[in-house]
Design a protein around this motif. Structure first.
Motif, PDB file in Angstrom:
ATOM      1  N   ASP A 194     -24.885 -22.901 -20.731  1.00 57.23           N
ATOM      2  CA  ASP A 194     -23.459 -22.885 -20.407  1.00 57.23           C
ATOM      3  C   ASP A 194     -22.745 -21.781 -21.187  1.00 57.23           C
ATOM      4  O   ASP A 194     -23.029 -20.609 -21.020  1.00 57.23           O
ATOM      5  CB  ASP A 194     -22.825 -24.258 -20.679  1.00 57.23           C
ATOM      6  CG  ASP A 194     -23.412 -25.334 -19.772  1.00 57.23           C
ATOM      7  OD1 ASP A 194     -23.793 -24.995 -18.645  1.00 57.23           O
ATOM      8  OD2 ASP A 194     -23.507 -26.496 -20.200  1.00 57.23           O
ATOM      9  N   ASP A 195     -21.822 -22.147 -22.071  1.00 55.93           N
ATOM     10  CA  ASP A 195     -21.010 -21.159 -22.786  1.00 55.93           C
ATOM     11  C   ASP A 195     -21.587 -20.811 -24.156  1.00 55.93           C
ATOM     12  O   ASP A 195     -20.893 -20.234 -24.996  1.00 55.93           O
ATOM     13  CB  ASP A 195     -19.583 -21.700 -22.965  1.00 55.93           C
ATOM     14  CG  ASP A 195     -18.899 -21.960 -21.636  1.00 55.93           C
ATOM     15  OD1 ASP A 195     -19.200 -21.219 -20.673  1.00 55.93           O
ATOM     16  OD2 ASP A 195     -18.080 -22.894 -21.560  1.00 55.93           O
ATOM     17  N   PHE A 196     -22.870 -21.137 -24.377  1.00 54.36           N
ATOM     18  CA  PHE A 196     -23.456 -20.926 -25.698  1.00 54.36           C
ATOM     19  C   PHE A 196     -23.405 -19.457 -26.125  1.00 54.36           C
ATOM     20  O   PHE A 196     -23.054 -19.144 -27.262  1.00 54.36           O
ATOM     21  CB  PHE A 196     -24.901 -21.421 -25.701  1.00 54.36           C
ATOM     22  CG  PHE A 196     -25.635 -21.149 -26.983  1.00 54.36           C
ATOM     23  CD1 PHE A 196     -25.372 -21.897 -28.121  1.00 54.36           C
ATOM     24  CD2 PHE A 196     -26.577 -20.131 -27.067  1.00 54.36           C
ATOM     25  CE1 PHE A 196     -26.039 -21.649 -29.316  1.00 54.36           C
ATOM     26  CE2 PHE A 196     -27.249 -19.878 -28.254  1.00 54.36           C
ATOM     27  CZ  PHE A 196     -26.976 -20.635 -29.374  1.00 54.36           C
ATOM     28  N   ASP A 198     -21.339 -17.184 -25.256  1.00 49.75           N
ATOM     29  CA  ASP A 198     -19.964 -16.809 -25.596  1.00 49.75           C
ATOM     30  C   ASP A 198     -19.603 -17.305 -27.000  1.00 49.75           C
ATOM     31  O   ASP A 198     -18.900 -16.620 -27.749  1.00 49.75           O
ATOM     32  CB  ASP A 198     -18.990 -17.389 -24.570  1.00 49.75           C
ATOM     33  CG  ASP A 198     -19.114 -16.722 -23.212  1.00 49.75           C
ATOM     34  OD1 ASP A 198     -19.530 -15.547 -23.175  1.00 49.75           O
ATOM     35  OD2 ASP A 198     -18.807 -17.371 -22.206  1.00 49.75           O
ATOM     36  N   VAL A 199     -20.119 -18.488 -27.359  1.00 48.29           N
ATOM     37  CA  VAL A 199     -19.860 -19.019 -28.701  1.00 48.29           C
ATOM     38  C   VAL A 199     -20.516 -18.128 -29.753  1.00 48.29           C
ATOM     39  O   VAL A 199     -19.897 -17.763 -30.762  1.00 48.29           O
ATOM     40  CB  VAL A 199     -20.390 -20.464 -28.817  1.00 48.29           C
ATOM     41  CG1 VAL A 199     -20.285 -20.952 -30.261  1.00 48.29           C
ATOM     42  CG2 VAL A 199     -19.610 -21.391 -27.893  1.00 48.29           C
ATOM     43  N   ARG A 201     -21.362 -15.006 -29.432  1.00 48.25           N
ATOM     44  CA  ARG A 201     -20.647 -13.717 -29.422  1.00 48.25           C
ATOM     45  C   ARG A 201     -19.367 -13.806 -30.259  1.00 48.25           C
ATOM     46  O   ARG A 201     -19.076 -12.922 -31.070  1.00 48.25           O
ATOM     47  CB  ARG A 201     -20.334 -13.329 -27.971  1.00 48.25           C
ATOM     48  CG  ARG A 201     -19.725 -11.953 -27.792  1.00 48.25           C
ATOM     49  CD  ARG A 201     -19.533 -11.633 -26.322  1.00 48.25           C
ATOM     50  NE  ARG A 201     -20.803 -11.332 -25.669  1.00 48.25           N
ATOM     51  CZ  ARG A 201     -21.417 -12.140 -24.801  1.00 48.25           C
ATOM     52  NH1 ARG A 201     -20.885 -13.317 -24.486  1.00 48.25           N
ATOM     53  NH2 ARG A 201     -22.556 -11.783 -24.245  1.00 48.25           N
ATOM     54  N   ASP A 202     -18.627 -14.879 -30.085  1.00 44.20           N
ATOM     55  CA  ASP A 202     -17.377 -15.037 -30.826  1.00 44.20           C
ATOM     56  C   ASP A 202     -17.641 -15.197 -32.332  1.00 44.20           C
ATOM     57  O   ASP A 202     -16.886 -14.673 -33.160  1.00 44.20           O
ATOM     58  CB  ASP A 202     -16.603 -16.255 -30.305  1.00 44.20           C
ATOM     59  CG  ASP A 202     -16.035 -16.031 -28.911  1.00 44.20           C
ATOM     60  OD1 ASP A 202     -15.933 -14.856 -28.499  1.00 44.20           O
ATOM     61  OD2 ASP A 202     -15.703 -17.033 -28.246  1.00 44.20           O
ATOM     62  N   THR A 238     -28.764  -8.705 -25.789  1.00 42.84           N
ATOM     63  CA  THR A 238     -28.421  -8.433 -24.395  1.00 42.84           C
ATOM     64  C   THR A 238     -29.244  -7.250 -23.895  1.00 42.84           C
ATOM     65  O   THR A 238     -29.806  -6.495 -24.693  1.00 42.84           O
ATOM     66  CB  THR A 238     -26.920  -8.113 -24.245  1.00 42.84           C
ATOM     67  OG1 THR A 238     -26.588  -6.989 -25.084  1.00 42.84           O
ATOM     68  CG2 THR A 238     -26.064  -9.302 -24.651  1.00 42.84           C
TER      69      THR A 238
END
Length: 401
Positions: A194-196, A198-199, A201-202, A238
């Protein structure tokens, strides 16, 4: 005659450049050790100079030696037999002491199979109702969460191949696992992130210090680039077709990063002016080693070279910081650090002056290195002022590779 002399100079320059390229290896360039020839591998040699310390853990290092535990899982008493003095039995003799020895080991590990029986019952009204399987139990046979975690750890965390991961599971736990299963488990796990990303990255964006690197990778036969951004806790990897700013922007970290970016001298990193920069000293040491190797070929009797002095000063500064951190100090004696900074600066200034009018491609490279070491001195030595910053980017370099 003039034309002949020019031709000789040109050929000598070409020979020198070819010798330089042939002399490149993992010790004096950014080439990985796997690229070294199996027939002419460079002798193992650390770029760090002698520290004067004994090898192994240093005094004060916490270490990780096994220690006796107060509550072992099992206790086994071993009674003495007959008395060593007179041979009498000791069954009723008083106990006067005990020596404790503990063995740390794993219990026998076997796969346990849990069968979930979904019972169907028919009501008097004629309706049949079936029991519901627990969450995650979706197939007649499947691997549980622990085996799934081990597969992901070996394949993704320890970089085993699909074949070796499957083989390890089969040999360690006696359960058959195919390469296709390893791939399917990994794919399902990735789909559930899911949003892992993005977490992660933040978290890297918010860090005070982060390392960045890129390395080539073939994807479906085409050249791509793996971009790595990492801290001591988080790593984001990435893949993009571009090595430069387009690929870096795609990773989505440096565009928002406000801390200290640790990286090599790849120019696109410097376009991100919102961050401070620490240039990798390990890369610089390899470049300086290449310069010293070239000088040794042309003048084997030379006892001093600017590249060697600059490298020695860089290593000495790293040692000063390491020793201060180990001792719990807050600062480094200004005269000790100032001496090494002066040696570094004077050496690269001499190197720049000696190569200001480069006559060959090799001299051009040496001049560019000396100029960079001068112009970016603050960025190479930032680690001496802020001890949160590592002097090299080896962690990101190894991760991306």
């Amino acid at each position: 005659m003039v034309r002949q002399a020019e031709r000789i100079d040109q050929l000598e320059a070409e020979v020198a450049e070819l010798k330089r390229r042939l002399g490149q290896n993992s010790r004096n360039s950014s080439r990985p050790p796997s690229s070294d020839s199996p027939f002419t591998k460079p002798a193992p040699k650390s770029l760090r100079r002698e520290s004067g310390k004994n090898p192994g853990g240093q005094p004060g290092h916490p270490g990780s030696t096994l220690a006796l535990v107060e509550d072992p899982n099992e206790r086994k008493r071993h009674e003495p037999g007959a008395c060593r003095g007179c041979g009498a039995g000791l069954a009723d003799a008083p106990e006067v002491g005990m020596e404790r020895r503990q063995v740390f080991d794993l219990p026998p590990v076997t796969v346990q199979v849990t069968e979930h029986q979904l019972i169907a019952r028919r009501c008097s009204c004629g309706t049949t109702t079936c029991g519901t399987a627990p969450d995650g139990v979706t197939a007649p046979t499947q691997y549980g969460s622990r085996i799934t975690a081990i597969i992901l750890y070996l394949y993704v965390g320890q970089f085993l191949s699909k074949k070796r991961t499957a083989q390890a599971l089969a040999e360690l736990f006696g359960t058959p696992v195919s390469e296709g299963t390893v791939a399917a488990v990994t794919r399902r796990a990735a789909d559930r992130l899911d949003d892992f990303l993005d977490v992660v990255r933040d978290r890297i964006v918010e860090a005070e210090v982060a390392g960045f690197d890129e390395t080539a990778l073939r994807v479906a036969g085409e050249l791509h680039w793996v971009h790595c951004a990492r801290t001591d806790r988080y790593t984001l990897i990435t893949c993009h077709r571009g090595r430069g700013q387009e690929g870096i922007d795609h990773a989505g970290v440096l565009t928002r990063f406000r801390g200290v970016a640790v990286h090599d001298a790849w120019a696109p990193y410097d376009t991100y002016v919102n961050a401070d920069h620490q240039l990798c000293c390990a890369h610089a040491l390899r470049e300086l080693q290449a310069v010293a190797d070239t000088a040794a070929q042309t003048d084997p009797d030379a006892r001093w070279h600017w590249a060697t002095q600059a490298a020695d000063a860089l290593v000495a500064m790293q040692k000063l910081v390491d020793d201060a951190i180990m001792a719990g100090a807050d600062t480094i004696a200004p005269d000790l650090l100032g001496t090494q900074v002066g040696l570094y600066h004077s050496a690269v200034q001499i190197g720049y002056n000696q190569t200001t009018a480069p006559s060959t491609k090799t001299m051009q490279k040496h001049n560019a290195l000396a100029r960079r070491l001068l112009d970016r001195q603050d960025d190479y030595l930032r680690f001496t002022q802020d001890w949160r910053i590592p002097p090299d980017n080896n962690g990101s370099d190894a991760t991306s590779a």
